[in-house]
Every structure is written in C-alpha cells, then in structure tokens.
Motif scaffolding. Sequence first.
Motif, short mmCIF file in Angstrom:
data_model
loop_
_atom_site.label_atom_id
_atom_site.label_comp_id
_atom_site.label_asym_id
_atom_site.label_seq_id
_atom_site.Cartn_x
_atom_site.Cartn_y
_atom_site.Cartn_z
N LEU A 19 -36.79 -24.86 43.95
CA LEU A 19 -36.79 -26.21 43.37
C LEU A 19 -35.50 -26.96 43.68
O LEU A 19 -35.48 -28.19 43.69
N ILE A 20 -34.42 -26.23 43.91
CA ILE A 20 -33.12 -26.85 44.13
C ILE A 20 -32.96 -27.16 45.60
O ILE A 20 -32.88 -26.26 46.44
N GLY A 21 -32.89 -28.47 45.92
CA GLY A 21 -32.73 -28.88 47.30
C GLY A 21 -31.29 -28.91 47.74
O GLY A 21 -30.97 -28.59 48.89
N GLU A 22 -30.39 -29.31 46.83
CA GLU A 22 -28.97 -29.38 47.18
C GLU A 22 -28.13 -29.22 45.93
O GLU A 22 -28.50 -29.66 44.84
N VAL A 23 -26.97 -28.59 46.11
CA VAL A 23 -25.92 -28.54 45.09
C VAL A 23 -24.72 -29.29 45.65
O VAL A 23 -24.35 -29.12 46.81
N ARG A 24 -24.10 -30.15 44.84
CA ARG A 24 -22.92 -30.88 45.32
C ARG A 24 -22.04 -31.24 44.13
O ARG A 24 -22.50 -31.33 42.99
N GLY A 25 -20.76 -31.48 44.43
CA GLY A 25 -19.84 -31.91 43.38
C GLY A 25 -18.46 -31.33 43.56
O GLY A 25 -18.16 -30.61 44.52
N ARG A 26 -17.60 -31.66 42.60
CA ARG A 26 -16.24 -31.13 42.52
C ARG A 26 -15.93 -30.80 41.07
O ARG A 26 -16.26 -31.59 40.17
N GLY A 27 -15.25 -29.71 40.84
CA GLY A 27 -14.81 -29.36 39.50
C GLY A 27 -15.95 -29.29 38.51
O GLY A 27 -16.98 -28.65 38.77
N MET A 28 -15.79 -29.96 37.37
CA MET A 28 -16.84 -30.01 36.35
C MET A 28 -17.74 -31.23 36.54
O MET A 28 -18.24 -31.81 35.59
N GLN A 86 -20.77 -31.68 38.88
CA GLN A 86 -21.70 -31.08 39.84
C GLN A 86 -23.11 -31.63 39.60
O GLN A 86 -23.42 -32.16 38.54
N ALA A 87 -23.95 -31.48 40.61
CA ALA A 87 -25.33 -31.95 40.49
C ALA A 87 -26.28 -31.00 41.22
O ALA A 87 -25.93 -30.45 42.27
N LEU A 88 -27.45 -30.84 40.65
CA LEU A 88 -28.58 -30.16 41.29
C LEU A 88 -29.62 -31.22 41.62
O LEU A 88 -30.07 -31.95 40.73
N GLU A 89 -30.02 -31.31 42.88
CA GLU A 89 -31.09 -32.21 43.26
C GLU A 89 -32.37 -31.39 43.40
O GLU A 89 -32.43 -30.45 44.20
N LEU A 90 -33.38 -31.72 42.61
CA LEU A 90 -34.60 -30.93 42.54
C LEU A 90 -35.70 -31.56 43.39
O LEU A 90 -35.95 -32.77 43.32
N VAL A 91 -36.35 -30.71 44.19
CA VAL A 91 -37.37 -31.17 45.13
C VAL A 91 -38.58 -30.24 45.06
O VAL A 91 -38.47 -29.07 44.69
N SER A 92 -39.72 -30.79 45.42
CA SER A 92 -40.94 -29.97 45.46
C SER A 92 -41.10 -29.28 46.81
O SER A 92 -41.90 -28.35 46.94
#
Length: 445
Positions: free
Chosen positions: A362-371, A373-379
């Motif tokens: 489900l997780i297409g990408e993880v990105r961010g710095r420190g505290m 962060q983001a999870l981009e969810l894809v089908s």
Amino acid sequence: MKLALHNEMAITNDDVRQLDRAYVFHSWSMQGNLNPLVIAGAQGCELWDYDGNRYLDFSSQLVNVNIGYQHPRVLAAMKAQLETLVTIAPATANLARGEAAKRIVELAPEGFSKVFFTNAGADANENAIRMARLYTGRDKIFSAYRSYHGNTGSAIAATGDWRRVPNEYSRGHVHFFNPYLYRSEFNASSEAEECERALAHLRRMIECEGPSSIAAILLESIPGTAGILVPPAGYMQGVRALADEFGIVLILDEVMAGFGRTGSWFAFEQDGIVPDLITFAKGVNAGYVPAGGVLISAPIAHYFDDHFFAGGLTYSGHPLAMAAIVATLDAMKEENVVQNAAEVGNGVLRPALEALAAKHSLIGEVRGRGMFQALELVSNRKTKTPLTATEMAAIKAALTGAGLLTFVVENRIHVVPPCIMSAKEVQQGMAIFDQVLAQFGHFSQ
C-alpha cells in the motif's frame, strides 16, 4: 444541554459531542454529518477522552505541538504572565514580547534583526507579502501549486491547492509547479532532472510574467500539507539564485516545518540558503497560545525605519503567547528537543517507516526529514494510483480506533509526532501502523 462541571457529574464523550454539534461550526467541512473526536486531556505525547480511551499522537494536532502537551515549564510561564499582565496593546514595549523576539532572532541566520508578531501562520504570510510589496514597489507574488499558506485573503490566494479556488479575492498571484519527483510534472526520472527542469520552469515563468513586476517568491521550505515534499538537492539554492538575479524577495514559510520539526531549528538550514523573510507560527510555542510572526532581514527592516509600514494587529505580540514562546524555546534548548527530532526522527522513525514500506505494498513512497515524514498510499505501486478518499477514511478510522492519532491528507498519512517522542513511543506507533495496514492489504493490487 447544560455543560456539567467535573465536581457536579461525570462528563461523557456523548455530552461533549452533543454540545459541539449543537453550537460549533467547524472549518473545512460540510457540517451535517460531522462526528468529531472528543479529547478531554493530554500529557506528553498521549491524549485521552472522557470515556477512558487513550491515544498516542502521531499528528501533533495540526503539526504544531512540537514540545508535547502540558509541558510544565511552559504552563508555569503562562501562569506567571497571567498574574502579571494578561494583555497589552502592541504599540507598547513589553518584556515578554522583547524576550520572545530576541530568542527568535538569535535562532535565525546572521543578518536578521527584527520580528513582527502575528496571531498565526496565515497572517504571518499575509504580512510578509505586504512587506515584500512595500519594499520592492512591485505587486506579483509567485507561489507553488503544491502549497498551503493559510486562510486569510492573500495567504489563501497564494495557496496552490483546491481550497484557494472559492477564495481568490486577492490580486497579483501567480502559481508555478514545485518539484515532486514521485509525481513529476516535468517527466523527470531522477532528482537531478527534477531539480533542473523545475528551476527552468520557474525561470520561464518569471521571464513571462515580467521580473520587474514580481515582489516575492513565497515557498514552504518543505511543503507540508501538500505532502511533505522534500526539495531535491540544489533546488532551494536555485530559487535563491533566481530571486537574487531578478531582485525578488524570497519568503520562506516555516510555519509547519520550523522550530525543530525537521531536526534543525529551521528546515531551510539543511538546504544551505538564507531567505529575506521567514514566516513562522505553530512550533514556536507548540500551539499553547495562538502566535505567529515574520522574521525580517536587516535590509527590509531598515527600509521601514523611514517608510511607513501599513500593517498591524490588535493582538500582535500578546503577552501570554510571548511568555509561552520564551518558555518553549528555552525548554527546547535545554532539553535537546531539536536534537531528539533529528536523532529519533531520522534514526528510528524513518527506518521504521521504510521497513513498513518493504512489508506493505500500500505504501508507494516514504519521504521527509526528522519528525516530518509522510507515507503516500497507492493501490498499485507501478501506476502510483492513489487510494480513494473512502479507503483513506477507513484506514484513518482504524488507526484511531487502535489508539493512534494521525494527520491524513488525500492519499497520504503525514507521520508528524511531537518532537519529544521517544524511540519506544515510535515503536508503539509503528506496531499499530503495521497491524492496521495489514487489515487493508486488499486495497493494493
């Protein structure tokens, strides 16, 4: 319904929810079917309701409770200020206001000298735009389509997302595409290509709009609500160079990313640039009392020594908010909160999110710095098809039901806990993520 006091009778979630639905009009909502979460209290990184349910906070509310809830030092400073002077007009000199401004300037890059205080981030951006227009004598404001700058007149017009469309009452706003390699507007296949093409696009936009008409480029150092879009290496330096070339004021919006969130006091420090104006709010006092402001570089500050500044706010530099700023920044320094955001954010949270991505398609990408962060969810990882609003609502509800508060925007979960969060608490949250995402694996092809 009469509001019950604690010493008269027990309050329930239903009591509070009914009161809310009878009298409160909520933001960014259709009012008819709202069912707001009820919160009774909080401490550190945990909240609870009146019925005994407890929640670990991975949202920092709206990404502002950087120092956690009910910090004793901040509460003590607020109580002391209440007993001394609860309010005062902004034209006066006030000790708390001066001390707050001094601390903020001391954290800024060399060359910043003054702070104009506002009530929140939106009017911080509003007044930075005003300063840039007055200082340059120009009118146009450039900002990104993937952005959010607040819900006042110019701030919402500068915002790039769909919410600006019913609110476009302010003049002179031009939007451009900022870099976002995962969903590139430039057909890029690498960070370097995305950076180069995004900068070429911005240059052409400036040239076509007329450089001598452009007062400012307004950018979030890391776009927050738009998806925690960490700029590729070299992009921010390229924007700074374009601003210098054409005599344009560079305003960096640090409302969400500032004051420790990314593992440094300001997010732009990690990109090696210095803007002309810095807007802030949220984390400066963890949202304990509404406050924001504009950090002003010396040339712009000195311009207004003998030029009238046509702006002001009744509650600019409110003493209670200023006392909260002083105590928050002092506590953050002494308790190494920014260092914790860097070490736990980059060393514990990010690897745990990467491990989740390796396990859940489900997780297409993880990105961010420190505290931050983001999870981009894809089908579908290959097509990058976003999860639908209905699917995201189901996942958010399941996370909340399991005791984890999250910040969900479109098909993304923004993983933004308080900057004080421990490695143990991160792992508790990751266990809930793992459990819930496993329940919804059928959303992914």
